[in-house]
Design a protein around this motif. Structure first.
Motif, PDB file in Angstrom:
ATOM      1  N   GLY A   3      -1.509  14.846  -0.658  1.00  0.00           N
ATOM      2  CA  GLY A   3      -2.859  15.198  -1.071  1.00  0.00           C
ATOM      3  C   GLY A   3      -3.713  14.036  -1.524  1.00  0.00           C
ATOM      4  O   GLY A   3      -4.877  14.230  -1.895  1.00  0.00           O
ATOM      5  N   ASP A  14     -14.438   5.909  -6.147  1.00  0.00           N
ATOM      6  CA  ASP A  14     -14.475   7.154  -5.371  1.00  0.00           C
ATOM      7  C   ASP A  14     -15.825   7.241  -4.682  1.00  0.00           C
ATOM      8  O   ASP A  14     -16.859   6.948  -5.272  1.00  0.00           O
ATOM      9  CB  ASP A  14     -14.290   8.376  -6.293  1.00  0.00           C
ATOM     10  CG  ASP A  14     -12.853   8.584  -6.672  1.00  0.00           C
ATOM     11  OD1 ASP A  14     -11.975   8.337  -5.826  1.00  0.00           O
ATOM     12  OD2 ASP A  14     -12.605   8.999  -7.817  1.00  0.00           O
ATOM     13  N   TYR A  58     -12.104   3.382   5.134  1.00  0.00           N
ATOM     14  CA  TYR A  58     -10.750   2.963   5.465  1.00  0.00           C
ATOM     15  C   TYR A  58     -10.781   1.557   6.040  1.00  0.00           C
ATOM     16  O   TYR A  58     -11.625   1.244   6.887  1.00  0.00           O
ATOM     17  CB  TYR A  58     -10.131   3.925   6.482  1.00  0.00           C
ATOM     18  CG  TYR A  58      -8.675   3.642   6.749  1.00  0.00           C
ATOM     19  CD1 TYR A  58      -7.685   4.146   5.911  1.00  0.00           C
ATOM     20  CD2 TYR A  58      -8.288   2.850   7.821  1.00  0.00           C
ATOM     21  CE1 TYR A  58      -6.349   3.865   6.125  1.00  0.00           C
ATOM     22  CE2 TYR A  58      -6.950   2.565   8.043  1.00  0.00           C
ATOM     23  CZ  TYR A  58      -5.988   3.083   7.203  1.00  0.00           C
ATOM     24  OH  TYR A  58      -4.672   2.795   7.422  1.00  0.00           O
ATOM     25  N   ASP A  97     -16.908  13.566   4.797  1.00  0.00           N
ATOM     26  CA  ASP A  97     -16.442  13.129   3.473  1.00  0.00           C
ATOM     27  C   ASP A  97     -15.172  12.287   3.568  1.00  0.00           C
ATOM     28  O   ASP A  97     -14.445  12.129   2.586  1.00  0.00           O
ATOM     29  CB  ASP A  97     -16.212  14.320   2.546  1.00  0.00           C
ATOM     30  CG  ASP A  97     -15.136  15.275   3.065  1.00  0.00           C
ATOM     31  OD1 ASP A  97     -14.707  15.126   4.236  1.00  0.00           O
ATOM     32  OD2 ASP A  97     -14.712  16.163   2.297  1.00  0.00           O
ATOM     33  N   LYS A  98     -14.905  11.736   4.743  1.00  0.00           N
ATOM     34  CA  LYS A  98     -13.721  10.891   4.932  1.00  0.00           C
ATOM     35  C   LYS A  98     -13.879   9.603   4.140  1.00  0.00           C
ATOM     36  O   LYS A  98     -14.898   8.918   4.243  1.00  0.00           O
ATOM     37  CB  LYS A  98     -13.555  10.573   6.426  1.00  0.00           C
ATOM     38  CG  LYS A  98     -12.362   9.698   6.762  1.00  0.00           C
ATOM     39  CD  LYS A  98     -12.286   9.456   8.268  1.00  0.00           C
ATOM     40  CE  LYS A  98     -11.124   8.549   8.641  1.00  0.00           C
ATOM     41  NZ  LYS A  98     -11.038   8.342  10.107  1.00  0.00           N
ATOM     42  N   PRO A  99     -12.889   9.239   3.327  1.00  0.00           N
ATOM     43  CA  PRO A  99     -12.997   7.989   2.565  1.00  0.00           C
ATOM     44  C   PRO A  99     -13.078   6.772   3.488  1.00  0.00           C
ATOM     45  O   PRO A  99     -12.569   6.795   4.611  1.00  0.00           O
ATOM     46  CB  PRO A  99     -11.697   7.956   1.743  1.00  0.00           C
ATOM     47  CG  PRO A  99     -11.222   9.379   1.721  1.00  0.00           C
ATOM     48  CD  PRO A  99     -11.650   9.980   3.015  1.00  0.00           C
ATOM     49  N   ARG A 141      -6.176  10.863  -1.215  1.00  0.00           N
ATOM     50  CA  ARG A 141      -7.231  10.599  -0.244  1.00  0.00           C
ATOM     51  C   ARG A 141      -7.820   9.191  -0.362  1.00  0.00           C
ATOM     52  O   ARG A 141      -8.109   8.558   0.629  1.00  0.00           O
ATOM     53  CB  ARG A 141      -8.380  11.627  -0.390  1.00  0.00           C
ATOM     54  CG  ARG A 141      -7.960  13.061  -0.095  1.00  0.00           C
ATOM     55  CD  ARG A 141      -9.160  13.987  -0.070  1.00  0.00           C
ATOM     56  NE  ARG A 141      -9.974  13.784   1.125  1.00  0.00           N
ATOM     57  CZ  ARG A 141     -11.172  13.229   1.128  1.00  0.00           C
ATOM     58  NH1 ARG A 141     -11.706  12.772   0.003  1.00  0.00           N
ATOM     59  NH2 ARG A 141     -11.851  13.100   2.251  1.00  0.00           N
ATOM     60  N   ASN A 142      -8.024   8.713  -1.583  1.00  0.00           N
ATOM     61  CA  ASN A 142      -8.675   7.423  -1.784  1.00  0.00           C
ATOM     62  C   ASN A 142      -7.679   6.472  -2.444  1.00  0.00           C
ATOM     63  O   ASN A 142      -7.604   6.374  -3.669  1.00  0.00           O
ATOM     64  CB  ASN A 142      -9.926   7.605  -2.654  1.00  0.00           C
ATOM     65  CG  ASN A 142     -10.739   6.334  -2.748  1.00  0.00           C
ATOM     66  OD1 ASN A 142     -10.620   5.433  -1.927  1.00  0.00           O
ATOM     67  ND2 ASN A 142     -11.569   6.242  -3.777  1.00  0.00           N
ATOM     68  N   ASP A 148      -7.562  10.420  -7.449  1.00  0.00           N
ATOM     69  CA  ASP A 148      -6.180  10.226  -7.026  1.00  0.00           C
ATOM     70  C   ASP A 148      -5.304   9.742  -8.172  1.00  0.00           C
ATOM     71  O   ASP A 148      -4.094  10.005  -8.199  1.00  0.00           O
ATOM     72  CB  ASP A 148      -6.111   9.243  -5.852  1.00  0.00           C
ATOM     73  CG  ASP A 148      -6.409   9.927  -4.519  1.00  0.00           C
ATOM     74  OD1 ASP A 148      -6.625  11.156  -4.522  1.00  0.00           O
ATOM     75  OD2 ASP A 148      -6.428   9.241  -3.481  1.00  0.00           O
ATOM     76  N   ARG A 179      -0.592  10.608   1.818  1.00  0.00           N
ATOM     77  CA  ARG A 179      -1.654  11.487   2.330  1.00  0.00           C
ATOM     78  C   ARG A 179      -1.145  12.931   2.416  1.00  0.00           C
ATOM     79  O   ARG A 179      -1.880  13.881   2.142  1.00  0.00           O
ATOM     80  CB  ARG A 179      -2.123  10.976   3.695  1.00  0.00           C
ATOM     81  CG  ARG A 179      -3.512  11.455   4.103  1.00  0.00           C
ATOM     82  CD  ARG A 179      -4.022  10.695   5.307  1.00  0.00           C
ATOM     83  NE  ARG A 179      -4.446   9.341   4.954  1.00  0.00           N
ATOM     84  CZ  ARG A 179      -3.798   8.243   5.287  1.00  0.00           C
ATOM     85  NH1 ARG A 179      -2.696   8.314   6.017  1.00  0.00           N
ATOM     86  NH2 ARG A 179      -4.246   7.060   4.904  1.00  0.00           N
TER      87      ARG A 179
END
Length: 250
Positions: free
Chosen positions: A197, A249, A165, A161-163, A199-200, A218, A194
């Motif tokens: 908290g 997202d 990059y 589930d890593k955004p 993430r995107n 976010d 980061r």
């Protein structure tokens, strides 16, 4: 062609490995179906430390061979001058290094993680991959981003589930000379967010200050923690602006 058939045809492959979900899934599939695969991670000033950490963790989990190649991208004038097609020159430099190492190791095929959801019409770097005859099996075999995330979860990869990059250079506007100082400031600022908290998101260099971009979730966090964000970014930027258009997202 399905992915198994691809690796039946290309049994020995060198993989350009970024540590993101796309190349991680490609490494997992290579380990499953190819006769031999080796991953190559090019470490430059454009990649933050966490990308290398993710690459090392994934390679270890999959039992894959990984070589880290050092490359000084700031030594290329056509890159640091930051023209509209900067990514073309950067990909040529990065994949040129991988090609040299792969040939040394006896590989004739290089693969990378572009997928079927990616719009290559807006990617000058993809032109460089074509010129170097780098293959994109996830794209060839019809893997969408949703397919890739599902496959990553099936393999138990921590990056499932890593955004998405993009490298640090993308935070600096076209035509602005890329310096080590700007890159380090960008990495430090994004590391700070980061840690809060987020993430995107992106911290873009904008008129000497920071331009913030957030995905929907976010944005919600930003409005709850504006003071903390200001405290994190103030050591690096005198001026902070917020882009009200949401990033998607994933």
């Amino acid at each position: 062609m399905d992915i198994k058939s691809f690796f039946e045809k290309h049994g020995e492959t060198a993989l350009a490995f970024s540590g993101g979900v796309d190349s991680s899934v490609l490494l997992a599939l290579s380990k499953k179906y190819a006769k031999r695969v080796k991953a190559y991670y090019v470490k430059s000033q454009f990649q933050p430390r966490f990308e290398l950490d993710d690459a090392l963790e994934t390679a270890e989990k999959l039992g894959a061979e990984l070589e880290v190649i050092e490359l000084d991208v700031l030594g290329f004038n056509e890159i640091i001058n930051n023209p509209p097609d900067r990514c073309y020159y950067c990909k040529k430099a990065i994949f040129g290094e991988i090609l040299k190492h792969a040939k040394r190791d006896g590989f004739g095929v290089i693969i990378e993680g572009t997928n079927a959801s990616d719009d290559i019409s807006d990617r000058p770097g993809y032109k460089a991959l074509g010129e170097l005859e780098v293959l994109s099996p996830l794209k060839f075999c019809g893997y969408t981003k949703a397919d890739i995330r599902r496959t990553a979860a099936e393999f138990g990869l921590s990056v499932a589930d890593k955004p998405s990059y993009a490298c640090l250079a993308t935070r600096i506007p076209t035509g602005t000379v890329i310096t080590d100082g700007l890159l380090k400031k960008t990495e430090a600022a994004e590391n700070g967010l980061r840690a809060l908290g987020f993430r995107n998101f992106r911290v873009r260099y904008k008129n000497g200050g920071a331009g913030l971009e957030f995905g929907k979730t976010d944005f919600e966090l930003y409005y709850k923690s504006e003071d903390e964000v200001q405290n994190v970014l103030s050591p690096y930027y005198d001026k902070i602006t917020l882009d009200l258009k949401e990033r998607p997202d994933e």
